[in-house]
Design an enzyme around this catalytic site. Structure first.
Site: not given
Ligand code: ZN
Length: 457
Positions: A62, A64, A127, A238, A241, A275, A326
């Site tokens: 994971h 970003h 994203y 996701h 979380e 998560h 993440d």
């Protein structure tokens, strides 16, 4: 045996898929896969003797990438009630200030850091698609292509997951202005995936997709995408979380997020629940039995104050997990696995929570995260065995802690007493990408990254 071996590695100790072995000759074919594994050998002329123990490289399930540029910049106390939601405002401000060149530079720097941390592959949950005002780039796949470029330039393996994102909250709430760079309708999103099928294949990347969260997509949109997506790779989301997400989901549907997901979507081995922090005992059991991977990001979850994943119960129910970095406040295998275990210890006020009696914690959680990361990345096999991709880490045999250790002690020393500095060499798909702690394009990558950081100051 293949006619041509790209490498013949000789390791005094290696963690094979069958366990630790000594004096192992690992032959790597020209296709980047392991062609032969032979313990109990004597090195021959021309064999490359590794300088320390050889273990499999991990998949980071994971990421970003752009968030690496803001790691450490959200650590100033605000109102006294800072949370994930206030952190997210800082993240949205970063999003509004980075262009495709910046994102490629950040991702390249991050991917080198991940390699040095013991990861051989990254699953990019991507994203950030459009310009700050929401206008698509001339090529709507521009940002995805920059991620592919960064992975290709650094040599890290990539599983690319373009993310569908359309709403600000449950029930199809209209997105807020900070979310404009993320948005698609299902048709445009499906067109993006279609466009990325050949582009991913060209650089050897796996392609799946993600639904950002149950907040960001309606059930109808999710079903359309699941039904029509032109890819068979992994599906990530996701989920649960934050406690506020649980409350909002209950208010919207009468069900909790993981409960809703398992009731309404065909969750199976193809899925990864990122998560899944806040689950009841029943949700924990059901997620474990679904075959999906729980995508745990312990350093980010600690940084954001998310909560503690019920790992002891989840593993007892046969659940699979992998680790991701993440938001990239940490970038190493060791930090994530250590924090995973420590969270359980802090909650339970007990030691050695994730291993069976008599077993090494390091070995237990390393093996589990390797298997879960492999599944969540959409790969068939990993580990040091014939037919698997040659994604290998050489730990530093000159480090006295590593030098004095054998078998599972090596992993326990690395994960609980050392960290990224113990990683010396990293091979991805049969090619050395990190040698003696350095990447051969590191200076250029650092220069480009420094330019981005000075712009974001
Ligand atoms: Zn995330």
């Amino acid at each position: 045996m293949p006619a041509f071996s790209a490498h013949r590695l000789f390791a005094a100790q290696a963690l094979l898929s069958t366990g630790w072995a000594e004096d192992v000759l690992i032959s790597v074919g020209g296709d980047g896969r392991i062609a032969a594994v032979e313990p109990g050998q004597v090195p021959a002329a021309g064999d490359e003797a590794t300088t320390g123990p050889v273990i499999p490289a991990m998949s980071n399930l994971h990421s970003h990438a752009f968030q690496r540029a803001m790691a450490g910049l959200a650590e100033v106390a605000g109102s006294g009630d800072d949370s994930f939601w206030t952190w997210r405002e800082t993240m949205y401000r970063t999003v509004g200030r980075v262009d495709p060149d910046d994102v490629e530079a950040i991702a390249a720097k991050l991917y080198v850091e991940m390699l040095k941390g013991g990861f051989g592959r990254v699953v990019e949950f991507h994203y950030l698609h459009h310009q700050a005002d929401g206008t698509p780039y001339a090529d709507p796949a521009e940002m995805s292509l920059r991620i592919l470029n960064a992975a290709h330039a650094t040599g890290i393996g990539l599983t690319h997951l373009p993310v569908f994102y359309a709403h600000a909250n449950f029930g199809g709430v209209a997105p807020n202005p900070g979310q404009r760079p993320f948005l698609h309708d299902p048709d445009r999103f499906l067109a993006l995936l279609q466009r990325l099928v050949p582009a991913s294949a060209r650089v050897g990347a796996e392609l799946g997709y993600a639904i950002h969260s149950l907040r960001a997509a309606t059930p109808g949109e999710m079903r359309t995408i699941l039904g029509e997506a032109p890819v068979s790779g992994p599906i990530h989301i996701h989920v649960a979380e934050q406690t506020r997400e649980v409350e909002d989901c209950l208010a919207w549907s009468g069900r909790r997020p993981v409960e809703w997901l398992l009731d309404e979507m065909p969750v199976d081995r193809r899925w990864c629940a990122i998560h899944a922090t806040h689950m009841t005992a029943q949700e924990t059991e059901r997620l474990a039995k679904s075959g999906a991977v729980a995508g745990l990001c312990p350093a980010t979850e600690a940084n954001l104050g998310d909560g503690i994943f019920p790992a002891t119960d989840f593993l007892a129910a046969g659940g699979r997990f992998g680790i991701g970095t993440d938001s990239h406040v940490a970038t190493s295998v060791a930090e994530e696995l250590r924090l995973l275990e420590y969270g359980q210890r802090l909650r339970d006020r007990r030691r050695n929570r994730l291993a069976a009696p008599g077993a090494s914690v390091g070995r237990t959680i390393f093996d589990a995260a390797l298997a879960g990361g492999t599944q969540a990345a959409g790969l068939g096999t990993a580990g040091i065995q014939v037919g698997a991709r040659a994604d290998l880490v050489v730990l530093d045999g000159a480090n006295p802690y590593v030098a004095a250790a054998s078998g599972n002690q090596i992993l326990d020393r690395w994960l609980f007493a050392l960290g990224g500095e113990a990683v010396r060499d990293v091979m991805v798909a049969g090619q050395w990408k990190i040698r003696n702690g350095r990447h051969d394009r590191e200076e250029d990558i650092d220069r480009a990254f420094a330019r981005v950081l000075s712009k974001l100051k």
